[in-house]
Design a protein around this motif. Structure first.
Motif, PDB file in Angstrom:
ATOM      1  N   ASN A 189      -7.964  24.670 -16.531  1.00  0.00           N
ATOM      2  CA  ASN A 189      -6.867  24.255 -16.195  1.00  0.00           C
ATOM      3  C   ASN A 189      -5.988  24.527 -15.090  1.00  0.00           C
ATOM      4  O   ASN A 189      -5.412  23.625 -14.028  1.00  0.00           O
ATOM      5  N   PHE A 190      -5.988  25.744 -14.567  1.00  0.00           N
ATOM      6  CA  PHE A 190      -5.584  26.267 -13.569  1.00  0.00           C
ATOM      7  C   PHE A 190      -6.366  25.747 -12.312  1.00  0.00           C
ATOM      8  O   PHE A 190      -5.673  25.753 -11.359  1.00  0.00           O
ATOM      9  N   SER A 191      -7.615  26.093 -12.480  1.00  0.00           N
ATOM     10  CA  SER A 191      -8.557  25.562 -11.331  1.00  0.00           C
ATOM     11  C   SER A 191      -8.267  24.132 -11.101  1.00  0.00           C
ATOM     12  O   SER A 191      -8.313  23.673  -9.907  1.00  0.00           O
ATOM     13  N   ASP A 192      -8.071  23.339 -12.339  1.00  0.00           N
ATOM     14  CA  ASP A 192      -7.857  21.938 -11.973  1.00  0.00           C
ATOM     15  C   ASP A 192      -6.569  21.565 -11.479  1.00  0.00           C
ATOM     16  O   ASP A 192      -6.302  20.640 -10.635  1.00  0.00           O
ATOM     17  N   GLY A 193      -5.506  22.336 -11.745  1.00  0.00           N
ATOM     18  CA  GLY A 193      -4.314  22.283 -11.059  1.00  0.00           C
ATOM     19  C   GLY A 193      -4.205  22.512  -9.492  1.00  0.00           C
ATOM     20  O   GLY A 193      -3.706  21.735  -8.792  1.00  0.00           O
ATOM     21  N   LEU A 194      -5.102  23.398  -9.160  1.00  0.00           N
ATOM     22  CA  LEU A 194      -5.460  23.712  -7.763  1.00  0.00           C
ATOM     23  C   LEU A 194      -6.131  22.566  -7.180  1.00  0.00           C
ATOM     24  O   LEU A 194      -5.663  22.008  -6.024  1.00  0.00           O
ATOM     25  N   SER A 195      -7.043  21.661  -7.789  1.00  0.00           N
ATOM     26  CA  SER A 195      -7.599  20.640  -7.496  1.00  0.00           C
ATOM     27  C   SER A 195      -6.686  19.498  -7.105  1.00  0.00           C
ATOM     28  O   SER A 195      -6.898  18.901  -6.184  1.00  0.00           O
ATOM     29  N   VAL A 196      -5.915  19.143  -8.142  1.00  0.00           N
ATOM     30  CA  VAL A 196      -5.117  17.974  -7.935  1.00  0.00           C
ATOM     31  C   VAL A 196      -3.732  18.496  -6.664  1.00  0.00           C
ATOM     32  O   VAL A 196      -3.459  17.514  -6.089  1.00  0.00           O
ATOM     33  N   LEU A 197      -3.671  19.647  -6.703  1.00  0.00           N
ATOM     34  CA  LEU A 197      -2.790  20.164  -5.534  1.00  0.00           C
ATOM     35  C   LEU A 197      -3.601  19.574  -4.134  1.00  0.00           C
ATOM     36  O   LEU A 197      -2.857  19.189  -3.121  1.00  0.00           O
ATOM     37  N   ILE A 198      -4.809  19.943  -4.181  1.00  0.00           N
ATOM     38  CA  ILE A 198      -5.517  19.421  -2.950  1.00  0.00           C
ATOM     39  C   ILE A 198      -5.304  18.120  -2.580  1.00  0.00           C
ATOM     40  O   ILE A 198      -5.276  17.376  -1.528  1.00  0.00           O
ATOM     41  N   SER A 199      -5.485  17.219  -3.762  1.00  0.00           N
ATOM     42  CA  SER A 199      -5.480  15.531  -3.918  1.00  0.00           C
ATOM     43  C   SER A 199      -4.173  15.332  -3.234  1.00  0.00           C
ATOM     44  O   SER A 199      -4.019  14.389  -2.417  1.00  0.00           O
ATOM     45  N   TYR A 200      -2.996  16.086  -3.694  1.00  0.00           N
ATOM     46  CA  TYR A 200      -1.813  15.627  -3.220  1.00  0.00           C
ATOM     47  C   TYR A 200      -1.348  16.227  -1.952  1.00  0.00           C
ATOM     48  O   TYR A 200      -0.938  14.979  -1.121  1.00  0.00           O
ATOM     49  N   ILE A 201      -2.017  17.034  -1.367  1.00  0.00           N
ATOM     50  CA  ILE A 201      -1.863  17.365   0.121  1.00  0.00           C
ATOM     51  C   ILE A 201      -2.522  16.276   0.694  1.00  0.00           C
ATOM     52  O   ILE A 201      -2.232  15.817   1.874  1.00  0.00           O
ATOM     53  N   ALA A 202      -3.651  15.985   0.416  1.00  0.00           N
ATOM     54  CA  ALA A 202      -4.757  15.121   0.998  1.00  0.00           C
ATOM     55  C   ALA A 202      -3.956  13.781   1.255  1.00  0.00           C
ATOM     56  O   ALA A 202      -4.004  13.157   2.303  1.00  0.00           O
ATOM     57  N   ILE A 203      -3.346  12.988   0.328  1.00  0.00           N
ATOM     58  CA  ILE A 203      -2.329  11.995   0.086  1.00  0.00           C
ATOM     59  C   ILE A 203      -1.564  11.874   1.505  1.00  0.00           C
ATOM     60  O   ILE A 203      -1.192  11.033   2.051  1.00  0.00           O
ATOM     61  N   LEU A 229       0.883  -1.234   0.124  1.00  0.00           N
ATOM     62  CA  LEU A 229       0.027  -0.037   0.029  1.00  0.00           C
ATOM     63  C   LEU A 229       0.883   1.111   0.125  1.00  0.00           C
ATOM     64  O   LEU A 229       0.591   2.241  -0.648  1.00  0.00           O
ATOM     65  N   ASN A 230       1.896   1.241   0.648  1.00  0.00           N
ATOM     66  CA  ASN A 230       2.722   2.528   0.912  1.00  0.00           C
ATOM     67  C   ASN A 230       3.504   2.734  -0.508  1.00  0.00           C
ATOM     68  O   ASN A 230       3.560   3.840  -0.858  1.00  0.00           O
ATOM     69  N   LYS A 231       3.800   1.526  -1.134  1.00  0.00           N
ATOM     70  CA  LYS A 231       4.432   1.756  -2.532  1.00  0.00           C
ATOM     71  C   LYS A 231       3.464   2.276  -3.429  1.00  0.00           C
ATOM     72  O   LYS A 231       3.684   3.183  -4.215  1.00  0.00           O
ATOM     73  N   ILE A 232       2.188   1.716  -3.529  1.00  0.00           N
ATOM     74  CA  ILE A 232       1.182   2.345  -4.519  1.00  0.00           C
ATOM     75  C   ILE A 232       1.190   3.954  -4.091  1.00  0.00           C
ATOM     76  O   ILE A 232       0.954   4.584  -4.909  1.00  0.00           O
ATOM     77  N   SER A 233       0.914   4.246  -2.827  1.00  0.00           N
ATOM     78  CA  SER A 233       0.677   5.822  -2.291  1.00  0.00           C
ATOM     79  C   SER A 233       2.048   6.599  -2.953  1.00  0.00           C
ATOM     80  O   SER A 233       1.707   7.721  -3.330  1.00  0.00           O
ATOM     81  N   ASP A 234       3.205   5.801  -2.862  1.00  0.00           N
ATOM     82  CA  ASP A 234       4.436   6.769  -3.125  1.00  0.00           C
ATOM     83  C   ASP A 234       4.211   6.993  -4.560  1.00  0.00           C
ATOM     84  O   ASP A 234       4.764   7.991  -5.091  1.00  0.00           O
ATOM     85  N   ILE A 235       3.847   6.012  -5.380  1.00  0.00           N
ATOM     86  CA  ILE A 235       3.701   5.995  -6.897  1.00  0.00           C
ATOM     87  C   ILE A 235       2.860   7.094  -7.337  1.00  0.00           C
ATOM     88  O   ILE A 235       2.880   7.955  -8.142  1.00  0.00           O
ATOM     89  N   ASN A 236       1.303   7.137  -6.426  1.00  0.00           N
ATOM     90  CA  ASN A 236       0.371   8.111  -6.905  1.00  0.00           C
ATOM     91  C   ASN A 236       0.975   9.539  -6.468  1.00  0.00           C
ATOM     92  O   ASN A 236       0.606  10.526  -7.017  1.00  0.00           O
ATOM     93  N   ASP A 237       1.940   9.834  -5.362  1.00  0.00           N
ATOM     94  CA  ASP A 237       2.502  11.027  -5.018  1.00  0.00           C
ATOM     95  C   ASP A 237       3.062  11.350  -6.124  1.00  0.00           C
ATOM     96  O   ASP A 237       3.054  12.645  -6.470  1.00  0.00           O
ATOM     97  N   ILE A 238       4.306  10.630  -6.604  1.00  0.00           N
ATOM     98  CA  ILE A 238       4.825  11.167  -7.783  1.00  0.00           C
ATOM     99  C   ILE A 238       4.101  11.500  -9.212  1.00  0.00           C
ATOM    100  O   ILE A 238       4.203  12.437  -9.693  1.00  0.00           O
ATOM    101  N   LYS A 239       3.156  10.768  -9.329  1.00  0.00           N
ATOM    102  CA  LYS A 239       2.373  10.909 -10.529  1.00  0.00           C
ATOM    103  C   LYS A 239       1.329  12.330 -10.208  1.00  0.00           C
ATOM    104  O   LYS A 239       1.361  13.194 -11.186  1.00  0.00           O
ATOM    105  N   LEU A 240       0.755  12.619  -9.096  1.00  0.00           N
ATOM    106  CA  LEU A 240       0.137  13.869  -8.831  1.00  0.00           C
ATOM    107  C   LEU A 240       0.924  15.015  -9.045  1.00  0.00           C
ATOM    108  O   LEU A 240       0.587  16.042  -9.586  1.00  0.00           O
TER     109      LEU A 240
END
Length: 302
Positions: A54-68, A10-21
């Motif tokens: 795109n800018f608002s979506d960038g902010l949304s993805v940033l929220i996802s990144y912080i949440a993870i 699970l940690n490896k999957i999470s790390d991969i998602n971090d990098i991708k985000l």
């Protein structure tokens, strides 16, 4: 050993998602910058709107990144369940942003139907083509994770919407260049908005259900009770609660009325209960054993 390996995976999957985000965040803000410049140079309202999208979506993805990042913090004495809800909160916020973006697209489309904008089609096609490539790379990065995590899925849908939006701008630009069909631009914007709106409502519905500690949609509480009552020694099941911390953690607690047996004999019963509940995706079980204590109590406590 098996549990330890599961956590490592699970940690490896999470790390991969971090990098991708993180890569997706860079792509989104980069696209926004070039589309703003392109919108100014071409005089294109649609390209500038796509840049804001795109800018608002960038902010949304940033929220996802912080949440993870927050979600991966360990349990402590103040947060005994940890921070697993942060991903769901992020998905909830992102779904609301998606809905507002859809409404914005509808508004922009309506205004463009009434007042078609004259644009430099060569610039808009070139910039939108680059944006499409960048957005599609982001979609590919998050495609796998979107099937495993609601938070990642909300970001994935942002990027998919961006990709479709950019393709729509390209098509509109080509048709305007060749046939001067200015109405195509707002028409495509409406189609994109309808798709995003539908998907965002699905995420909003699921995330809201989790935040209100609702029973997952795919679980029938009475079917589970009947399965447990089939276990030898079980008389009744009541005071049942089923809820999710997030998509991956479904909790179950209940009072189980059993025959007059020794406490040591309940070990076999709890093992059978846990085995049955695994089939429903439930991975955290809390049982209070009783004997003729809560007679006549219903499955759900009022």
């Amino acid at each position: 050993m098996s549990e330890h390996h599961h956590h490592e995976q699970l940690n490896k999957i999470s790390d991969i998602n971090d990098i991708k985000l993180f890569l997706v965040i860079i792509l989104n803000f980069g696209i926004s910058f070039f589309e703003i410049i392109g919108g100014i140079l071409s005089g294109s309202v649609s390209l500038f709107s796509d840049a804001m999208h795109n800018f608002s979506d960038g902010l949304s993805v940033l929220i996802s990144y912080i949440a993870i990042k927050i979600q991966n913090k360990k349990n402590d004495e103040k947060r005994t369940f940890g921070y697993k809800r942060s991903g769901i909160i992020s998905a909830f916020i992102n779904s609301l942003i998606l809905i507002f973006i859809s409404l914005f697209l509808f508004k922009e489309a309506y205004e463009r139907f009434l007042h078609p904008a004259n644009i430099n089609s060569s610039i808009i096609i070139s910039v939108a083509f680059l944006a499409t490539i960048a957005n599609f790379l982001g979609v590919l990065l998050l495609h796998k994770g979107s099937r495993e995590n609601m938070n990642i899925k909300s970001s994935y849908l942002h990027l998919l919407g961006d990709t479709l939006s950019s393709i729509g701008v390209i098509i509109a630009g080509i048709l305007i260049f060749l046939f001067h069909k200015n109405w195509v631009d707002p028409f495509i914007a409406v189609l994109i908005g309808m798709y995003i709106l539908k998907e965002s409502f699905d995420i909003l519905k699921n995330s809201t259900n989790i935040l209100f500690e609702g029973v997952p949609n795919n679980i029938d509480i009475y079917k589970i009770v009947e399965e447990i009552k089939k276990i030898d020694g079980v008389i009744d099941v009541h005071h049942v609660h089923i809820w999710c911390l997030n998509e991956d953690n479904i909790n179950f607690e209940a009072h189980v009325d059993v025959e007059d047996v020794l406490i040591s004999h309940t070990k076999k019963i709890i093992d059978e209960i846990e085995e049955k509940l695994k089939r429903f995706g439930i991975n955290h079980v809390t049982i209070q054993f009783e004997h003729n204590f809560c007679v006549g109590v219903g499955v759900i406590k009022n």
